[in-house]
Design a protein around this motif. Structure first.
Motif, PDB file in Angstrom:
ATOM      1  N   SER A  25      -0.361  32.630  58.575  1.00  0.00           N
ATOM      2  CA  SER A  25      -1.186  33.850  58.597  1.00  0.00           C
ATOM      3  C   SER A  25      -0.299  35.082  58.663  1.00  0.00           C
ATOM      4  O   SER A  25      -0.247  35.794  59.667  1.00  0.00           O
ATOM      5  CB  SER A  25      -2.162  33.820  59.779  1.00  0.00           C
ATOM      6  N   PHE A  26       0.411  35.336  57.586  1.00  0.00           N
ATOM      7  CA  PHE A  26       1.269  36.512  57.500  1.00  0.00           C
ATOM      8  C   PHE A  26       0.379  37.749  57.333  1.00  0.00           C
ATOM      9  O   PHE A  26      -0.376  37.854  56.372  1.00  0.00           O
ATOM     10  CB  PHE A  26       2.250  36.371  56.342  1.00  0.00           C
ATOM     11  N   VAL A  27       0.461  38.651  58.298  1.00  0.00           N
ATOM     12  CA  VAL A  27      -0.471  39.773  58.360  1.00  0.00           C
ATOM     13  C   VAL A  27       0.187  41.062  57.868  1.00  0.00           C
ATOM     14  O   VAL A  27       1.412  41.194  57.843  1.00  0.00           O
ATOM     15  CB  VAL A  27      -0.980  39.974  59.806  1.00  0.00           C
ATOM     16  N   THR A  28      -0.647  42.012  57.480  1.00  0.00           N
ATOM     17  CA  THR A  28      -0.154  43.340  57.132  1.00  0.00           C
ATOM     18  C   THR A  28       0.020  44.136  58.427  1.00  0.00           C
ATOM     19  O   THR A  28      -0.567  43.789  59.456  1.00  0.00           O
ATOM     20  CB  THR A  28      -1.152  44.064  56.216  1.00  0.00           C
ATOM     21  N   PRO A  29       0.810  45.205  58.384  1.00  0.00           N
ATOM     22  CA  PRO A  29       0.935  46.035  59.593  1.00  0.00           C
ATOM     23  C   PRO A  29      -0.415  46.521  60.109  1.00  0.00           C
ATOM     24  O   PRO A  29      -0.613  46.668  61.319  1.00  0.00           O
ATOM     25  CB  PRO A  29       1.809  47.194  59.119  1.00  0.00           C
ATOM     26  N   GLU A  30      -1.374  46.748  59.203  1.00  0.00           N
ATOM     27  CA  GLU A  30      -2.690  47.240  59.600  1.00  0.00           C
ATOM     28  C   GLU A  30      -3.536  46.170  60.282  1.00  0.00           C
ATOM     29  O   GLU A  30      -4.412  46.485  61.093  1.00  0.00           O
ATOM     30  CB  GLU A  30      -3.449  47.784  58.378  1.00  0.00           C
ATOM     31  N   THR A  31      -3.306  44.897  59.950  1.00  0.00           N
ATOM     32  CA  THR A  31      -4.126  43.814  60.512  1.00  0.00           C
ATOM     33  C   THR A  31      -3.387  43.014  61.579  1.00  0.00           C
ATOM     34  O   THR A  31      -3.884  41.991  62.044  1.00  0.00           O
ATOM     35  CB  THR A  31      -4.586  42.853  59.391  1.00  0.00           C
ATOM     36  N   ALA A  32      -2.201  43.475  61.977  1.00  0.00           N
ATOM     37  CA  ALA A  32      -1.439  42.776  63.013  1.00  0.00           C
ATOM     38  C   ALA A  32      -2.263  42.673  64.292  1.00  0.00           C
ATOM     39  O   ALA A  32      -2.881  43.650  64.732  1.00  0.00           O
ATOM     40  CB  ALA A  32      -0.131  43.512  63.294  1.00  0.00           C
ATOM     41  N   GLY A  33      -2.280  41.490  64.860  1.00  0.00           N
ATOM     42  CA  GLY A  33      -3.074  41.244  66.058  1.00  0.00           C
ATOM     43  C   GLY A  33      -4.393  40.570  65.777  1.00  0.00           C
ATOM     44  O   GLY A  33      -5.118  40.201  66.707  1.00  0.00           O
ATOM     45  N   SER A  34      -4.713  40.391  64.490  1.00  0.00           N
ATOM     46  CA  SER A  34      -5.987  39.768  64.125  1.00  0.00           C
ATOM     47  C   SER A  34      -5.868  38.265  63.898  1.00  0.00           C
ATOM     48  O   SER A  34      -6.829  37.615  63.513  1.00  0.00           O
ATOM     49  CB  SER A  34      -6.527  40.423  62.845  1.00  0.00           C
ATOM     50  N   PRO A 355       8.988  41.742  60.442  1.00  0.00           N
ATOM     51  CA  PRO A 355       8.800  42.059  59.021  1.00  0.00           C
ATOM     52  C   PRO A 355       9.457  41.021  58.102  1.00  0.00           C
ATOM     53  O   PRO A 355      10.540  40.510  58.401  1.00  0.00           O
ATOM     54  CB  PRO A 355       9.480  43.420  58.877  1.00  0.00           C
ATOM     55  N   VAL A 356       8.783  40.733  57.001  1.00  0.00           N
ATOM     56  CA  VAL A 356       9.323  39.838  55.970  1.00  0.00           C
ATOM     57  C   VAL A 356       9.744  40.697  54.784  1.00  0.00           C
ATOM     58  O   VAL A 356       8.940  41.478  54.259  1.00  0.00           O
ATOM     59  CB  VAL A 356       8.290  38.781  55.538  1.00  0.00           C
ATOM     60  N   ARG A 357      11.007  40.557  54.373  1.00  0.00           N
ATOM     61  CA  ARG A 357      11.537  41.364  53.288  1.00  0.00           C
ATOM     62  C   ARG A 357      12.025  40.472  52.148  1.00  0.00           C
ATOM     63  O   ARG A 357      12.294  39.276  52.349  1.00  0.00           O
ATOM     64  CB  ARG A 357      12.669  42.242  53.811  1.00  0.00           C
ATOM     65  N   PRO A 358      12.154  41.000  50.952  1.00  0.00           N
ATOM     66  CA  PRO A 358      12.609  40.195  49.805  1.00  0.00           C
ATOM     67  C   PRO A 358      14.071  39.806  49.941  1.00  0.00           C
ATOM     68  O   PRO A 358      14.816  40.383  50.741  1.00  0.00           O
ATOM     69  CB  PRO A 358      12.386  41.113  48.608  1.00  0.00           C
ATOM     70  N   PRO A 359      14.527  38.815  49.160  1.00  0.00           N
ATOM     71  CA  PRO A 359      15.897  38.313  49.259  1.00  0.00           C
ATOM     72  C   PRO A 359      16.964  39.395  49.084  1.00  0.00           C
ATOM     73  O   PRO A 359      18.046  39.293  49.670  1.00  0.00           O
ATOM     74  CB  PRO A 359      15.983  37.284  48.139  1.00  0.00           C
ATOM     75  N   ALA A 360      16.668  40.424  48.312  1.00  0.00           N
ATOM     76  CA  ALA A 360      17.666  41.470  48.077  1.00  0.00           C
ATOM     77  C   ALA A 360      18.085  42.153  49.372  1.00  0.00           C
ATOM     78  O   ALA A 360      19.218  42.643  49.490  1.00  0.00           O
ATOM     79  CB  ALA A 360      17.111  42.504  47.100  1.00  0.00           C
ATOM     80  N   ALA A 361      17.200  42.171  50.358  1.00  0.00           N
ATOM     81  CA  ALA A 361      17.511  42.831  51.631  1.00  0.00           C
ATOM     82  C   ALA A 361      18.605  42.109  52.402  1.00  0.00           C
ATOM     83  O   ALA A 361      19.235  42.694  53.288  1.00  0.00           O
ATOM     84  CB  ALA A 361      16.245  42.930  52.484  1.00  0.00           C
ATOM     85  N   PHE A 362      18.828  40.844  52.065  1.00  0.00           N
ATOM     86  CA  PHE A 362      19.813  40.048  52.795  1.00  0.00           C
ATOM     87  C   PHE A 362      21.225  40.607  52.623  1.00  0.00           C
ATOM     88  O   PHE A 362      22.049  40.519  53.540  1.00  0.00           O
ATOM     89  CB  PHE A 362      19.755  38.597  52.310  1.00  0.00           C
TER      90      PHE A 362
END
Length: 405
Positions: A25-34, A355-362
């Motif tokens: 259940s990966f949530v958006t910042p707006e729905t965090a806690g739901s 936060p989950v970021r794309p591979p390029a962020a590594f």
């Protein structure tokens, strides 16, 4: 004491991971806690030896339109399923007008090879989104949960199946009685049910405690699958150890008397007895190993933070939810996790809200350390990320114990 979902025997609880969110259940910042939460506790049946969760998460909470996992995301798994599909085409699907049904077909990684060979097939998966990926490759998919009623409808429209296949799916399903009634209605008289799943023996040997999460309602062993097959009127006739996912097993199940049990099955049953997979002491040692590993992992992460070292996560896997939430790892210790699944990018991990970021962020820039949650793909990932090692980066792993490489 809880009752076994397979045989009705008593289930002895051996570990409680506490309050946990649904792992995907990966949530958006707006729905965090739901997020939906449940008690993640595991036990072993004192009768049939099936290891299972003590609380069931409603299936609609786990497997839905936005279910993010893609089996084609790993080149290792892609080759694995392609090779097995070719084997089936040379054996159980080599007859006149054969038909195969896959339970939990996901994005059609296995069935694509079958489809290209012109063999009748049908994938059954509750997620329309992943089903669309399979349909785009010409794979025939039915969006539904596989159960008794679904199987009967398939049998009425398509006839009996020579092979019913399921990889890393059947262990997700608590209602095995309905599954086997469906198999009974759909499987040809001389057909086979083939299951692949994480292997309990490997999990215990490796202290791979993160394999316990909401989707893995059962952890299969040769002994417990044999008992399960017998309970529902079938017979386990062969097993094949696999290296994928850190140690898996392929189980072949048939109608009683249709095939002779293999010597491999006999050998592995003896090995499980020697390993003590039916012994309470084995699970007590496992529980102690979980507590030790989590304590050591937290100590390491806190020490690295105190030293000013940077640590990021690698692989926002479903099983990482168990580690992150039980240990209490948050963004203050691991500021983000890199993952190649686009559906997870820009979202937050369940419960911990990393936060989950794309591979390029590594590599922007490389961190000092990378906490590898996708440890079951360690060789593939380390080969892919050689630049990280060349830059002086180090990997943190916690299976079979906490160590840095």
């Amino acid at each position: 004491m809880a009752k076994c979902r397979i045989c009705g025997g008593a289930v002895d609880e051996f570990f409680d991971f506490g309050r946990q969110p649904v792992s995907d259940s990966f949530v958006t910042p707006e729905t965090a806690g739901s997020e939906f939460y449940f008690r993640l506790a595991a036990g072993v049946c004192t009768n049939c030896t099936m290891v299972q969760l003590l609380e069931e998460v409603p299936r609609e909470q786990m497997f839905h339109e936005d279910y993010p996992y893609r089996s084609s995301g790993s080149s290792v798994m892609h080759r694995h399923f392609e090779a097995f599909a070719h084997r089936l085409l040379e054996t159980d699907l080599a007859g006149d007008d054969p038909f195969i049904v896959e339970i939990g077909s996901n994005d059609g990684t296995m069935l694509k090879t079958v489809q290209k060979a012109g063999v009748r097939h049908l994938g059954v998966d509750p997620s329309a989104q992943v089903g669309d990926f399979a349909r785009a490759d010409g794979v025939r998919v039915r969006t539904a949960f596989f159960e008794d009623a679904t199987a009967r409808e398939i049998a009425a429209s398509d006839g009996p199946a020579d092979v019913i296949f399921s990889a890393n799916t059947t262990s997700h399903i608590p209602y095995m009685d309905s599954i086997f009634r469906g198999v009974d209605a759909l499987l040809a008289s001389d057909g086979v049910l083939v299951l692949e799943d994480r292997y309990l023996g490997s999990i215990m040997e490796q202290n791979a405690f993160d394999q316990i999460y909401d989707e893995h309602f059962y952890l299969f062993s040769v002994s417990s699958v044999r008992a399960m097959a017998q309970t529902f009127g079938f017979e386990l006739v062969d097993v094949e150890p696999l290296t994928v996912h850190g140690g898996s097993m392929r189980y072949t199940i048939a109608r009683p008397g249709k095939r002779s049990p293999s010597t491999t099955m006999t050998e592995l049953l003896a090995r499980e007895r020697a390993q003590g997979l039916a012994s309470p002491q084995t699970y007590q040692r496992f529980a102690a190993g979980v507590r030790r590993s989590c304590g050591e992992l937290m100590d390491l992460l806190k020490d690295l933070r105190a030293q000013g070292r940077t640590v990021v996560g690698y692989g926002a896997t479903a099983k990482s939810a168990t580690v992150i939430n039980y240990c209490g790892i948050g963004p203050e210790l691991v500021p983000f996790i890199c993952d190649s699944t686009e559906a997870k990018q820009g979202r937050l991990t369940p419960g911990s809200h990393i936060p989950v970021r794309p591979p390029a962020a590594f590599s922007e820039p490389y961190p000092d350390y990378a906490l590898l949650f996708a440890w079951n793909h360690v060789e593939e990932i380390m080969a892919k990320e050689q630049g990280f090692r060349d830059a002086g980066g180090k990997w943190i792993l916690y299976v079979p114990e906490v160590h840095v490489v």
